[in-house]
Design a protein around this motif. Structure first.
Motif, PDB file in Angstrom:
ATOM      1  N   SER A 181       0.880  -1.179   0.000  1.00  0.00           N
ATOM      2  CA  SER A 181       0.000   0.000   0.000  1.00  0.00           C
ATOM      3  C   SER A 181       0.913   1.223   0.000  1.00  0.00           C
ATOM      4  O   SER A 181       2.142   1.091   0.008  1.00  0.00           O
ATOM      5  CB  SER A 181      -0.931   0.016   1.221  1.00  0.00           C
ATOM      6  OG  SER A 181      -0.188   0.131   2.419  1.00  0.00           O
ATOM      7  N   TYR A 182       0.317   2.396  -0.010  1.00  0.00           N
ATOM      8  CA  TYR A 182       1.142   3.604   0.042  1.00  0.00           C
ATOM      9  C   TYR A 182       0.383   4.732   0.723  1.00  0.00           C
ATOM     10  O   TYR A 182      -0.857   4.719   0.805  1.00  0.00           O
ATOM     11  CB  TYR A 182       1.613   4.025  -1.356  1.00  0.00           C
ATOM     12  CG  TYR A 182       0.513   4.440  -2.307  1.00  0.00           C
ATOM     13  CD1 TYR A 182       0.100   5.769  -2.406  1.00  0.00           C
ATOM     14  CD2 TYR A 182      -0.117   3.503  -3.111  1.00  0.00           C
ATOM     15  CE1 TYR A 182      -0.908   6.148  -3.277  1.00  0.00           C
ATOM     16  CE2 TYR A 182      -1.125   3.871  -3.982  1.00  0.00           C
ATOM     17  CZ  TYR A 182      -1.521   5.197  -4.067  1.00  0.00           C
ATOM     18  OH  TYR A 182      -2.533   5.562  -4.929  1.00  0.00           O
ATOM     19  N   ASP A 183       1.155   5.695   1.231  1.00  0.00           N
ATOM     20  CA  ASP A 183       0.582   6.890   1.843  1.00  0.00           C
ATOM     21  C   ASP A 183       0.754   8.073   0.903  1.00  0.00           C
ATOM     22  O   ASP A 183       1.688   8.118   0.090  1.00  0.00           O
ATOM     23  CB  ASP A 183       1.286   7.221   3.165  1.00  0.00           C
ATOM     24  CG  ASP A 183       1.089   6.135   4.219  1.00  0.00           C
ATOM     25  OD1 ASP A 183       0.130   5.347   4.092  1.00  0.00           O
ATOM     26  OD2 ASP A 183       1.907   6.096   5.159  1.00  0.00           O
ATOM     27  N   CYS A 184      -0.131   9.045   1.035  1.00  0.00           N
ATOM     28  CA  CYS A 184      -0.040  10.290   0.265  1.00  0.00           C
ATOM     29  C   CYS A 184       0.006  11.452   1.251  1.00  0.00           C
ATOM     30  O   CYS A 184      -0.922  11.624   2.047  1.00  0.00           O
ATOM     31  CB  CYS A 184      -1.237  10.432  -0.671  1.00  0.00           C
ATOM     32  SG  CYS A 184      -1.231  11.945  -1.666  1.00  0.00           S
ATOM     33  N   ALA A 191       1.124  10.596   5.671  1.00  0.00           N
ATOM     34  CA  ALA A 191      -0.247  10.173   5.396  1.00  0.00           C
ATOM     35  C   ALA A 191      -1.240  11.329   5.532  1.00  0.00           C
ATOM     36  O   ALA A 191      -2.426  11.112   5.793  1.00  0.00           O
ATOM     37  CB  ALA A 191      -0.637   9.027   6.321  1.00  0.00           C
ATOM     38  N   GLY A 195      -3.753   7.366   4.052  1.00  0.00           N
ATOM     39  CA  GLY A 195      -2.811   6.327   4.410  1.00  0.00           C
ATOM     40  C   GLY A 195      -3.275   4.960   3.969  1.00  0.00           C
ATOM     41  O   GLY A 195      -4.480   4.706   3.818  1.00  0.00           O
ATOM     42  N   SER A 196      -2.308   4.073   3.744  1.00  0.00           N
ATOM     43  CA  SER A 196      -2.582   2.684   3.340  1.00  0.00           C
ATOM     44  C   SER A 196      -3.509   2.631   2.128  1.00  0.00           C
ATOM     45  O   SER A 196      -4.522   1.916   2.109  1.00  0.00           O
ATOM     46  CB  SER A 196      -3.187   1.896   4.519  1.00  0.00           C
ATOM     47  OG  SER A 196      -2.296   1.875   5.618  1.00  0.00           O
ATOM     48  N   ARG A 225       4.546   1.417   1.582  1.00  0.00           N
ATOM     49  CA  ARG A 225       4.325   0.660   2.810  1.00  0.00           C
ATOM     50  C   ARG A 225       4.440  -0.832   2.481  1.00  0.00           C
ATOM     51  O   ARG A 225       3.969  -1.282   1.432  1.00  0.00           O
ATOM     52  CB  ARG A 225       2.946   0.959   3.396  1.00  0.00           C
ATOM     53  CG  ARG A 225       2.784   2.392   3.867  1.00  0.00           C
ATOM     54  CD  ARG A 225       1.341   2.669   4.307  1.00  0.00           C
ATOM     55  NE  ARG A 225       0.937   1.828   5.421  1.00  0.00           N
ATOM     56  CZ  ARG A 225       1.083   2.157   6.713  1.00  0.00           C
ATOM     57  NH1 ARG A 225       1.622   3.333   7.038  1.00  0.00           N
ATOM     58  NH2 ARG A 225       0.690   1.349   7.665  1.00  0.00           N
TER      59      ARG A 225
END
Length: 247
Positions: A181-184, A191, A195-196, A225
């Motif tokens: 996953s990734y955060d912005c 995040a 987040g996620s 992540r």
């Protein structure tokens, strides 16, 4: 009785007039020039060397040569000569090279969106404007971050200094690999805008915040992540309010 009409100054046919077709044709030529007005340009300071028959232009105030003194008039090339038409308040003109409609308000040609108080769609627009030029605006800036790699990726676009941010939205355009996953967010707040977030193509997020004012140009950061980025693409959009200074 007047010999011309009240608004467009079209010549009337008079009783017992000889060669009535001349007057009639003159009125047709004038109507053809003024009705459904579309001009090619409004910034030429001198007449074009080889105009097309019927070509029309709004003449700027600093015009020269045969257009000298014709500022703000409409010039039309008819039968080998320039004919001048004086606009009346409310005239509309489509400007071909600008793709916009102008309105003559009696002292200037202004964009219809300004004259009528419309809000145009665009990447950055003013929704309110004071008499001295101060503006309150809305803007959106977009970028697709492709070829993701490493622990994080910063955007080339930035939240501008003194902008008030409403949020940053995102869409996974191409499946993200490497990370689960990734955060912005931004540096220090990874995040902040979500987040996620989903790594599958088509995953989206509307990262609404505060709103919050920023006092320095600030990049958007995507943070991986569950592993580093090894590929994929994410499109982001910064949604904000802007404050324009008075003149």
């Amino acid at each position: 009785m007047s010999e011309t009409t009240a608004h467009l100054a079209l010549p009337f046919l008079m009783a017992a007039q000889a060669q009535k077709h001349v007057t009639h044709n003159e009125a047709l030529r004038m109507l053809d020039s003024m009705v459904q007005l579309s001009v090619l340009d409004r910034h030429l300071t001198a007449p074009p060397a080889v105009p097309a028959e019927g070509a029309r232009y709004i003449v700027p105030a600093n015009a020269t040569a045969l257009w000298a003194g014709w500022g703000n008039s409409v010039a039309c090339w008819l039968d080998g000569a320039w004919t001048r038409f004086m606009p009346a308040p409310g005239w509309l003109a489509w400007v071909v090279d600008e793709a916009q409609v102008l309105v003559w308000i009696g002292s200037a040609w202004v964009p219809m969106i300004s004259a009528m108080g419309f809000v145009a769609q665009g990447a950055a627009v003013a929704v309110a404007k004071g008499p001295d030029g101060g503006t309150t605006g809305m803007a959106v800036t977009e970028q697709t971050l492709s070829g993701l790699s490493g622990a994080s990726r910063d955007s080339a676009i930035v939240i501008p200094d003194r902008a008030i941010v409403l949020g940053v939205s995102s869409r996974t355009v191409t499946a993200v690999t490497g990370a689960t996953s990734y955060d912005c967010g931004i540096a220090g707040e990874p995040a902040k805008f979500g987040g996620s977030l989903g790594v599958a193509a088509g995953s989206t997020n509307r990262g609404v915040i505060g709103p919050q004012a920023f006092y320095a140009d600030t990049k958007i950061r995507l943070t991986a992540r569950g592993g580093n980025f090894t590929g994929g693409a994410v499109r982001i959009a910064i949604h904000m309010l802007t404050v324009g200074l008075p003149s």
